[in-house]
Scaffold this motif. Structure first.
Motif, PDB file in Angstrom:
ATOM      1  N   GLN A 114       0.812  -1.232   0.000  1.00 28.58           N
ATOM      2  CA  GLN A 114       0.000   0.000   0.000  1.00 28.58           C
ATOM      3  C   GLN A 114       0.840   1.275   0.000  1.00 28.58           C
ATOM      4  O   GLN A 114       0.355   2.333  -0.403  1.00 28.58           O
ATOM      5  N   PHE A 115       2.096   1.182   0.438  1.00 29.96           N
ATOM      6  CA  PHE A 115       2.944   2.382   0.518  1.00 29.96           C
ATOM      7  C   PHE A 115       3.400   2.866  -0.855  1.00 29.96           C
ATOM      8  O   PHE A 115       3.936   3.968  -0.989  1.00 29.96           O
ATOM      9  N   LYS A 116       3.193   2.048  -1.872  1.00 28.88           N
ATOM     10  CA  LYS A 116       3.625   2.426  -3.226  1.00 28.88           C
ATOM     11  C   LYS A 116       2.556   3.255  -3.965  1.00 28.88           C
ATOM     12  O   LYS A 116       2.844   3.837  -5.007  1.00 28.88           O
ATOM     13  N   LEU A 117       1.341   3.268  -3.425  1.00 29.25           N
ATOM     14  CA  LEU A 117       0.253   3.984  -4.125  1.00 29.25           C
ATOM     15  C   LEU A 117       0.372   5.489  -3.888  1.00 29.25           C
ATOM     16  O   LEU A 117       0.435   5.938  -2.740  1.00 29.25           O
ATOM     17  N   VAL A 118       0.414   6.274  -4.974  1.00 30.68           N
ATOM     18  CA  VAL A 118       0.566   7.733  -4.861  1.00 30.68           C
ATOM     19  C   VAL A 118      -0.450   8.432  -5.781  1.00 30.68           C
ATOM     20  O   VAL A 118      -0.948   7.835  -6.730  1.00 30.68           O
ATOM     21  N   ASP A 119      -0.703   9.703  -5.476  1.00 27.32           N
ATOM     22  CA  ASP A 119      -1.567  10.490  -6.371  1.00 27.32           C
ATOM     23  C   ASP A 119      -0.751  11.045  -7.531  1.00 27.32           C
ATOM     24  O   ASP A 119      -1.220  11.103  -8.673  1.00 27.32           O
ATOM     25  N   VAL A 120       0.464  11.491  -7.220  1.00 29.12           N
ATOM     26  CA  VAL A 120       1.346  12.081  -8.249  1.00 29.12           C
ATOM     27  C   VAL A 120       2.710  11.401  -8.159  1.00 29.12           C
ATOM     28  O   VAL A 120       3.288  11.289  -7.064  1.00 29.12           O
ATOM     29  N   LEU A 121       3.207  10.952  -9.305  1.00 37.85           N
ATOM     30  CA  LEU A 121       4.522  10.296  -9.323  1.00 37.85           C
ATOM     31  C   LEU A 121       5.641  11.316  -9.139  1.00 37.85           C
ATOM     32  O   LEU A 121       5.510  12.472  -9.547  1.00 37.85           O
ATOM     33  N   GLY A 122       6.737  10.898  -8.537  1.00 39.59           N
ATOM     34  CA  GLY A 122       7.930  11.753  -8.531  1.00 39.59           C
ATOM     35  C   GLY A 122       8.590  11.944  -7.190  1.00 39.59           C
ATOM     36  O   GLY A 122       9.702  12.471  -7.133  1.00 39.59           O
ATOM     37  N   LYS A 123       7.919  11.553  -6.103  1.00 37.55           N
ATOM     38  CA  LYS A 123       8.598  11.651  -4.808  1.00 37.55           C
ATOM     39  C   LYS A 123       9.768  10.659  -4.795  1.00 37.55           C
ATOM     40  O   LYS A 123      10.851  10.955  -4.295  1.00 37.55           O
ATOM     41  N   PHE A 124       9.518   9.460  -5.358  1.00 39.65           N
ATOM     42  CA  PHE A 124      10.613   8.499  -5.522  1.00 39.65           C
ATOM     43  C   PHE A 124      11.467   8.996  -6.687  1.00 39.65           C
ATOM     44  O   PHE A 124      10.946   9.272  -7.771  1.00 39.65           O
ATOM     45  N   PRO A 125      12.788   9.124  -6.498  1.00 39.65           N
ATOM     46  CA  PRO A 125      13.639   9.626  -7.587  1.00 39.65           C
ATOM     47  C   PRO A 125      13.516   8.753  -8.835  1.00 39.65           C
ATOM     48  O   PRO A 125      13.566   7.527  -8.743  1.00 39.65           O
ATOM     49  N   LEU A 126      13.339   9.403  -9.980  1.00 38.55           N
ATOM     50  CA  LEU A 126      13.103   8.668 -11.233  1.00 38.55           C
ATOM     51  C   LEU A 126      14.420   8.125 -11.793  1.00 38.55           C
ATOM     52  O   LEU A 126      15.314   8.895 -12.162  1.00 38.55           O
TER      53      LEU A 126
END
Ligand code: 5RP
Length: 214
Positions: A114-126
């Protein structure tokens, strides 16, 4: 939660098929599950050398993608995933082979907690895989696009390339950015999986596995 999502993916594997297998800790749980039903499948295509080793250790036949005509399903994790099933992948550095196997597969089943679900991508470095001689040039181009690239230390991909992890991107149009990054000379692949997003997300949560479909 990762293990529960991986176990749920088994019912997406048709009998007698070759299955595409991703990389990372969630995929490792899936490989263990696959070991238990290996008599039901013809074999697997691996998205990394590490995954190939794990599959072989369990006695699962690892096939060359070039020798496979049909890949009904590819099962892999993600670093971030949206409800539209666009993803950031490549935290483990296997993004290029993952993207190739995903492109061939008819169905992409993403398994994640569940921790992988986000509204907007990009907090995790691409992650962006780059031919080594283009590293400085590609870094400058990434800065021009608003990112803050950082070379992944002491890491070489299975393809002999380097990874730039790009911080500070708020990715509201993932398919467009994926295309723009692919246009930079020297970029092999970027970790946005939006043009070929997942078809199904099996999300391990505190309340069980939730399924999202496109
Ligand atoms: C590897 C990947 C992985 O799928 C991603 O990093 C998720 O990893 P984990 O399942 O360990 O959380 O893209 O290149």
């Amino acid at each position: 939660m990762k293990k529960a999502a991986a176990a749920a993916a088994i019912r997406h594997v048709p009998d007698g098929c070759v299955v595409g297998v991703g990389s990372g800790s969630t995929s490792n749980f899936f490989i263990a599950e696959l070991g238990a039903i290996q008599h039901r499948i013809r074999g697997a295509v691996a998205s990394s050398e590490a995954t190939a080793r794990r599959l072989k250790n369990l006695g699962i036949a690892v096939l060359d993608l070039n020798s496979v005509e049909e890949l009904p399903v590819y099962v892999d994790g993600a670093d971030e995933v949206t409800r539209q099933l666009a993803m950031i992948k490549g935290g483990g550095g296997a993004l290029t082979r993952e993207k190739i196997v995903a492109a061939v597969a008819r169905r992409f089943v993403c398994i994640a907690d569940q921790f992988k679900l986000v509204d907007v991508l990009g907090k995790f470095p691409l992650p962006v895989e780059v031919v080594p001689m283009a590293r400085a040039y590609v870094s400058r181009e990434l800065v021009r696009l608003g990112g803050s690239p950082e070379m992944r230390k002491d890491f070489t991909t299975d393809n002999g390339n380097v990874i730039l992890d790009v911080h500070k991107l708020s990715i509201r149009a993932p398919a467009e950015l994926e295309g723009a990054l692919n246009q930079i000379v020297g970029v092999v692949t970027n970790g946005l999986f939006a043009r070929r997003a997942a078809d199904v997300l099996l999300l391990g949560t505190e309340r069980g596995v939730q399924t999202f479909e496109r």
